[in-house]
Scaffold this active site. Structure first.
Site, short mmCIF file in Angstrom:
data_model
loop_
_atom_site.label_atom_id
_atom_site.label_comp_id
_atom_site.label_asym_id
_atom_site.label_seq_id
_atom_site.Cartn_x
_atom_site.Cartn_y
_atom_site.Cartn_z
N GLN A 47 -84.08 -8.51 88.23
CA GLN A 47 -85.12 -7.79 87.15
C GLN A 47 -86.45 -6.81 88.16
O GLN A 47 -86.95 -6.52 87.37
CB GLN A 47 -86.28 -8.06 86.15
CG GLN A 47 -85.25 -9.76 85.02
CD GLN A 47 -84.28 -9.10 83.84
OE1 GLN A 47 -85.17 -7.92 84.03
NE2 GLN A 47 -82.95 -8.97 83.21
N ALA A 105 -75.91 -11.09 89.43
CA ALA A 105 -76.92 -11.88 89.83
C ALA A 105 -76.43 -13.23 89.31
O ALA A 105 -76.92 -14.68 90.78
CB ALA A 105 -78.49 -11.57 89.65
N THR A 106 -76.05 -13.68 88.95
CA THR A 106 -75.68 -15.54 88.52
C THR A 106 -74.42 -16.24 90.24
O THR A 106 -74.76 -16.60 90.39
CB THR A 106 -74.72 -15.50 87.34
OG1 THR A 106 -75.93 -15.59 86.39
CG2 THR A 106 -74.17 -17.41 87.77
N CYS A 154 -78.81 -15.56 77.27
CA CYS A 154 -78.17 -17.01 78.02
C CYS A 154 -78.60 -17.48 76.84
O CYS A 154 -77.23 -18.58 76.29
CB CYS A 154 -78.01 -17.59 79.23
SG CYS A 154 -78.72 -16.19 80.34
N SER A 189 -78.48 -7.78 90.70
CA SER A 189 -77.46 -7.18 89.55
C SER A 189 -77.06 -6.30 89.57
O SER A 189 -78.30 -5.07 89.72
CB SER A 189 -77.57 -8.26 88.49
OG SER A 189 -77.15 -7.77 87.62
N HIS A 203 -75.74 -3.96 86.62
CA HIS A 203 -76.03 -4.01 85.01
C HIS A 203 -77.18 -4.23 84.64
O HIS A 203 -78.03 -3.92 83.71
CB HIS A 203 -75.38 -4.66 84.56
CG HIS A 203 -76.20 -6.18 83.69
ND1 HIS A 203 -76.38 -6.45 83.32
CD2 HIS A 203 -75.45 -6.85 84.54
CE1 HIS A 203 -75.94 -7.52 82.17
NE2 HIS A 203 -75.94 -8.45 83.49
N THR A 218 -60.97 -8.88 97.40
CA THR A 218 -61.06 -8.03 97.42
C THR A 218 -62.09 -7.03 97.04
O THR A 218 -62.72 -7.70 95.58
CB THR A 218 -59.37 -7.36 96.30
OG1 THR A 218 -58.47 -7.25 97.20
CG2 THR A 218 -59.67 -5.97 96.23
#
Length: 412
Positions: free
Chosen positions: A190, A82-83, A336, A210, A212, A250
């Protein structure tokens, strides 16, 4: 709580930090394994069966991601997370339309990578409006409407906040943006797979995803980019032109397959997970609040995702409480920013007092959290809050009826 994975035999804490990351769902691992071993082809190799089988797996995963959010699979681009998706959406749209449009709107409680992308655009000559949020953590729609300028290109508002769990009125924001022909981006890391999301119904033009955060692998994510009305981006990464030229490199087949499987599992389990997590969250909050006075829940009580609970325990230092609760993995903010001693900027934005901001703990409840784990966490939490307060002179003064706000502390 299980033994340590590294074989040292030291017991590992209970995991209550699912906003930081989630464990891999076993079903996701099963789907990935073949592409980590026998099916190792490059999905962009067009001349042999190794490439074709990887490509087919990648395209199936793309459909699985698209299905979860009501999109067309051609609108899904694989990223590293997501970043990267947030960076692509914000910088990509801003730079593509920069000859005519130089203004962006976001909120003060966005994820760090959204705020930092906006800051970096300010050095390129763009103007950014950082909307404040109300005490409950929600955007004021009137303030949003007032913030539009003739050259606004993009509005970026996250769906569910990673620190306090509040859920923004995405549907309304989408309507407001569409009426003004301004693109709407949401960081849904989220939210996706946890609450129903539909990009057409919510009029979302770009969405960050995201792996994870939804029981998929780390290092993979996706960005949804609307085809009609078409959103154009300037790519951040140049190269072989993979992913519609928007994200060369890739595509890591095993990770993409894992993200797809995680999305499919989330779609099947969403209703069940949400109901279960709501009950566990209710249990945690009710038990703590019934045993401990002066606990504040941060963020709106109604408009929220129940699995993210942020509580401030007055007269207790959050870091001391975290250290006391060493057999439970919790956090006092986002992963973070957890290294800095500054109180969370999200809590500051909702007007939390400095001392209360320092006494906040985030509890994360997820798909694999058990009732026993919740009860253990509650019991330990109550025990340590009471113990730490008994050691606190401030708590003693409050018990004696002294108003701390009235005290003039002398500077030495």
């Amino acid at each position: 709580s299980g033994r340590s994975a590294d074989g040292t035999g030291a017991p590992r804490p209970l995991y209550m930090d699912v906003q930081a990351t989630t464990p891999l769902d076993p079903r996701v691992l099963d789907s990935m394994l073949p592409y980590l071993t026998a099916c190792y082809g490059n999905p962009h190799s067009r001349t042999h069966a190794y490439g074709w089988e990887s490509e087919a797996a990648m395209e199936k995963a793309r459909r699985q991601v698209a299905d979860l959010i009501g999109a067309d699979s051609r609108e899904i681009i694989f990223t590293s997370g997501a970043t990267e998706s947030n960076n692509m959406a914000i910088k990509g749209v801003a730079r593509f339309y920069k000859s005519r449009k130089k203004h962006i709107i976001t909120t003060q409680t966005e994820h760090k990578c959204v705020l930092d992308s906006c800051r970096s655009l300010e050095t390129e000559g763009f103007r950014v409006t950082y909307l404040p949020v109300k005490k409950n953590g929600l955007v004021d729609l009137k303030e949003l409407e007032a913030a539009f300028q003739p050259d606004t290109s993009l509005v970026s508002v996250m769906t569910v906040n990673n620190e306090i769990g509040v859920k923004q009125p995405i549907h309304d924001i989408g309507e407001i943006c569409r009426a003004r022909k301004v693109f709407f981006h949401t960081d849904a890391a989220q939210a996706i797979g946890k609450i129903p999301m539909d990009v057409n119904d919510m009029k979302i033009d770009l969405m960050s995803i995201s792996g994870h955060k939804i029981y998929g692998p780390k290092g993979v994510g996706a960005i949804y980019v609307r085809r009609r009305p078409r959103v154009r981006l300037e790519p951040l990464q140049s190269g072989g032109g993979q992913e519609r030229g928007l994200r060369s490199g890739t595509v890591p087949t095993p990770l993409a397959v894992g993200l797809g499987a995680a999305c499919e599992v989330a779609q099947q389990e969403m209703e069940y997970d949400h109901k279960r997590i709501s009950q566990l969250a209710e249990r945690l909050v009710t038990k703590i609040m019934s045993e401990v006075p002066d606990v504040v829940m941060n963020g709106d009580r109604e408009h929220r995702y129940p699995g993210c609970i942020n509580l401030s325990f007055a007269y207790v230092e959050g870091e001391s409480l975290l250290m006391a609760l060493k057999d439970v993995a919790l956090s006092s903010g986002s992963a973070c920013t957890s290294a800095s001693l500054e109180p969370s900027y999200v809590l500051r934005a909702i007007g939390t007092d400095e001392d209360l901001a320092h006494s906040s703990i985030r509890f994360g409840i997820g798909r694999f959290t058990t009732e026993e784990e919740v009860d253990y966490t509650v019991q330990k939490c109550i025990q340590h809050v009471k113990r730490l307060r008994e050691m606190s002179p401030l708590w003693e003064m409050v018990q004696d009826g002294i108003d701390l706000k009235s005290i003039k502390w002398t500077q030495h």
